[in-house]
Structures are given as C-alpha cells and as structure tokens.
Design a protein around this motif. Sequence first.
Motif, PDB file in Angstrom:
ATOM      1  N   TYR A 244     -55.554  42.194  22.969  1.00 39.88           N
ATOM      2  CA  TYR A 244     -54.118  42.274  23.215  1.00 39.88           C
ATOM      3  C   TYR A 244     -53.394  41.746  21.982  1.00 39.88           C
ATOM      4  O   TYR A 244     -53.789  40.743  21.411  1.00 39.88           O
ATOM      5  N   HIS A 245     -52.336  42.415  21.615  1.00 39.57           N
ATOM      6  CA  HIS A 245     -51.522  42.030  20.467  1.00 39.57           C
ATOM      7  C   HIS A 245     -50.166  41.608  21.010  1.00 39.57           C
ATOM      8  O   HIS A 245     -49.731  42.096  22.051  1.00 39.57           O
ATOM      9  N   TYR A 246     -49.496  40.716  20.302  1.00 37.45           N
ATOM     10  CA  TYR A 246     -48.231  40.226  20.824  1.00 37.45           C
ATOM     11  C   TYR A 246     -47.209  39.964  19.720  1.00 37.45           C
ATOM     12  O   TYR A 246     -47.552  39.739  18.569  1.00 37.45           O
ATOM     13  N   VAL A 247     -45.950  40.023  20.152  1.00 36.57           N
ATOM     14  CA  VAL A 247     -44.804  39.526  19.406  1.00 36.57           C
ATOM     15  C   VAL A 247     -44.269  38.392  20.266  1.00 36.57           C
ATOM     16  O   VAL A 247     -44.068  38.559  21.469  1.00 36.57           O
ATOM     17  N   LEU A 248     -44.038  37.241  19.645  1.00 39.77           N
ATOM     18  CA  LEU A 248     -43.632  36.048  20.369  1.00 39.77           C
ATOM     19  C   LEU A 248     -42.352  35.490  19.762  1.00 39.77           C
ATOM     20  O   LEU A 248     -42.228  35.427  18.533  1.00 39.77           O
ATOM     21  N   ALA A 249     -41.422  35.098  20.619  1.00 37.33           N
ATOM     22  CA  ALA A 249     -40.164  34.509  20.149  1.00 37.33           C
ATOM     23  C   ALA A 249     -39.590  33.634  21.248  1.00 37.33           C
ATOM     24  O   ALA A 249     -40.076  33.646  22.383  1.00 37.33           O
ATOM     25  N   SER A 250     -38.530  32.918  20.903  1.00 33.09           N
ATOM     26  CA  SER A 250     -37.847  32.147  21.945  1.00 33.09           C
ATOM     27  C   SER A 250     -37.105  33.128  22.848  1.00 33.09           C
ATOM     28  O   SER A 250     -36.643  34.183  22.403  1.00 33.09           O
ATOM     29  N   GLN A 251     -37.002  32.770  24.125  1.00 32.60           N
ATOM     30  CA  GLN A 251     -36.279  33.623  25.065  1.00 32.60           C
ATOM     31  C   GLN A 251     -34.821  33.773  24.638  1.00 32.60           C
ATOM     32  O   GLN A 251     -34.264  34.865  24.718  1.00 32.60           O
ATOM     33  N   LYS A 252     -34.227  32.694  24.173  1.00 31.04           N
ATOM     34  CA  LYS A 252     -32.819  32.759  23.763  1.00 31.04           C
ATOM     35  C   LYS A 252     -32.632  33.784  22.647  1.00 31.04           C
ATOM     36  O   LYS A 252     -31.731  34.612  22.700  1.00 31.04           O
ATOM     37  N   PHE A 253     -33.500  33.739  21.650  1.00 28.09           N
ATOM     38  CA  PHE A 253     -33.379  34.679  20.539  1.00 28.09           C
ATOM     39  C   PHE A 253     -33.613  36.112  20.990  1.00 28.09           C
ATOM     40  O   PHE A 253     -32.778  36.992  20.780  1.00 28.09           O
ATOM     41  N   LEU A 254     -34.744  36.348  21.627  1.00 25.80           N
ATOM     42  CA  LEU A 254     -35.132  37.730  21.922  1.00 25.80           C
ATOM     43  C   LEU A 254     -34.303  38.354  23.042  1.00 25.80           C
ATOM     44  O   LEU A 254     -33.967  39.533  22.974  1.00 25.80           O
TER      45      LEU A 254
ATOM     46  N   VAL B  61     -51.731  47.963  18.683  1.00 28.31           N
ATOM     47  CA  VAL B  61     -51.334  47.168  17.517  1.00 28.31           C
ATOM     48  C   VAL B  61     -50.219  47.844  16.720  1.00 28.31           C
ATOM     49  O   VAL B  61     -49.359  47.172  16.158  1.00 28.31           O
ATOM     50  N   ASN B  62     -50.178  49.161  16.711  1.00 29.32           N
ATOM     51  CA  ASN B  62     -49.118  49.868  15.981  1.00 29.32           C
ATOM     52  C   ASN B  62     -47.747  49.598  16.596  1.00 29.32           C
ATOM     53  O   ASN B  62     -46.750  49.475  15.872  1.00 29.32           O
ATOM     54  N   PHE B  63     -47.682  49.514  17.916  1.00 29.14           N
ATOM     55  CA  PHE B  63     -46.421  49.197  18.580  1.00 29.14           C
ATOM     56  C   PHE B  63     -45.962  47.787  18.212  1.00 29.14           C
ATOM     57  O   PHE B  63     -44.785  47.564  17.918  1.00 29.14           O
ATOM     58  N   ILE B  64     -46.873  46.840  18.192  1.00 36.37           N
ATOM     59  CA  ILE B  64     -46.532  45.463  17.829  1.00 36.37           C
ATOM     60  C   ILE B  64     -46.069  45.402  16.374  1.00 36.37           C
ATOM     61  O   ILE B  64     -45.085  44.728  16.058  1.00 36.37           O
ATOM     62  N   ASN B  65     -46.732  46.115  15.494  1.00 40.10           N
ATOM     63  CA  ASN B  65     -46.296  46.165  14.096  1.00 40.10           C
ATOM     64  C   ASN B  65     -44.904  46.793  13.978  1.00 40.10           C
ATOM     65  O   ASN B  65     -44.076  46.348  13.186  1.00 40.10           O
ATOM     66  N   TRP B  66     -44.653  47.821  14.766  1.00 40.95           N
ATOM     67  CA  TRP B  66     -43.338  48.466  14.797  1.00 40.95           C
ATOM     68  C   TRP B  66     -42.275  47.466  15.241  1.00 40.95           C
ATOM     69  O   TRP B  66     -41.194  47.384  14.643  1.00 40.95           O
ATOM     70  N   LEU B  67     -42.578  46.687  16.301  1.00 41.73           N
ATOM     71  CA  LEU B  67     -41.633  45.668  16.764  1.00 41.73           C
ATOM     72  C   LEU B  67     -41.373  44.612  15.695  1.00 41.73           C
ATOM     73  O   LEU B  67     -40.238  44.187  15.498  1.00 41.73           O
ATOM     74  N   LYS B  68     -42.440  44.185  15.034  1.00 40.52           N
ATOM     75  CA  LYS B  68     -42.313  43.158  13.997  1.00 40.52           C
ATOM     76  C   LYS B  68     -41.338  43.626  12.903  1.00 40.52           C
ATOM     77  O   LYS B  68     -40.544  42.847  12.397  1.00 40.52           O
ATOM     78  N   LEU B  69     -41.396  44.895  12.571  1.00 40.08           N
ATOM     79  CA  LEU B  69     -40.495  45.441  11.557  1.00 40.08           C
ATOM     80  C   LEU B  69     -39.050  45.499  12.040  1.00 40.08           C
ATOM     81  O   LEU B  69     -38.124  45.423  11.248  1.00 40.08           O
ATOM     82  N   ARG B  70     -38.842  45.646  13.331  1.00 39.15           N
ATOM     83  CA  ARG B  70     -37.495  45.759  13.890  1.00 39.15           C
ATOM     84  C   ARG B  70     -36.843  44.413  14.164  1.00 39.15           C
ATOM     85  O   ARG B  70     -35.632  44.327  14.289  1.00 39.15           O
TER      86      ARG B  70
END
Length: 112
Positions: free
Chosen positions: A4-14, A73-82
């Motif tokens: 599993y791949h993830y993008v992680l951030a604070s709830q307030k930010f995201l 992983v491609n979706f997570i990389n796409w999110l990271k770029l956005r």
Amino acid sequence: MTTYHYVLASQKFLLEEEPFQEVLEERYRYYKEHNQEIDFWLVKQPAFLEAPSLQSVKEKCPQPAVAVISTNVNFINWLKLRLEYVLTGSFDAPSEEISDPLASLESVNSDQ
C-alpha cells in the motif's frame, strides 16, 4: 501481502486548506470513465501510523493526520505532484505490525 502506498498530511491542511475534495472527485470521475476499480481510500487518523516501523513518519506529520492510501503507486505519485506539504511512503499489509491497512483510530479516539 499487498503493498500500500500513501500520501499523508494533517487533516487541517488536506481537508480544510486544500481543494482536496475536487481532486478526489476528479480522480473518481477518471476511474469511472475508464472502467477502473477504485483503488484508493481516504482514512482519517490512519492506524498504520501506530506501527513501530512508521513512528518516525508519524512524528513528522502534524496530528490529527489523514492519509490517502492506494495500491496504485502511480496515483500516489500523481497526488504528490498536485499537493504540497505531504509525506509519501509505503508499507506491506496485512502484517504483524499492520493487520488492517485501512483502519482508522478516529472512532477509538472519539470515545475518549
């Protein structure tokens, strides 16, 4: 076992500062148009951060956290770029440390 791949951030930010709902709706629409099965999930206060091997990741992310978890992983990389100000990584589950990759601590914490 699945990776599993993830993008992680604070709830307030995201969830409050970013137009993230639009991003997810756009991606959902893309998957639907291409007859792809949804392979991403939004998890508030993800339990996988409690794994001993991920403690350093948890320490880097303001709490409460939110994660977008995917097997793609491609979706997570796409999110990271956005998005800015997010952490990315991966883990294997189910495992001894992480029995449920999509588990949330939110309901546990809200009872306290």
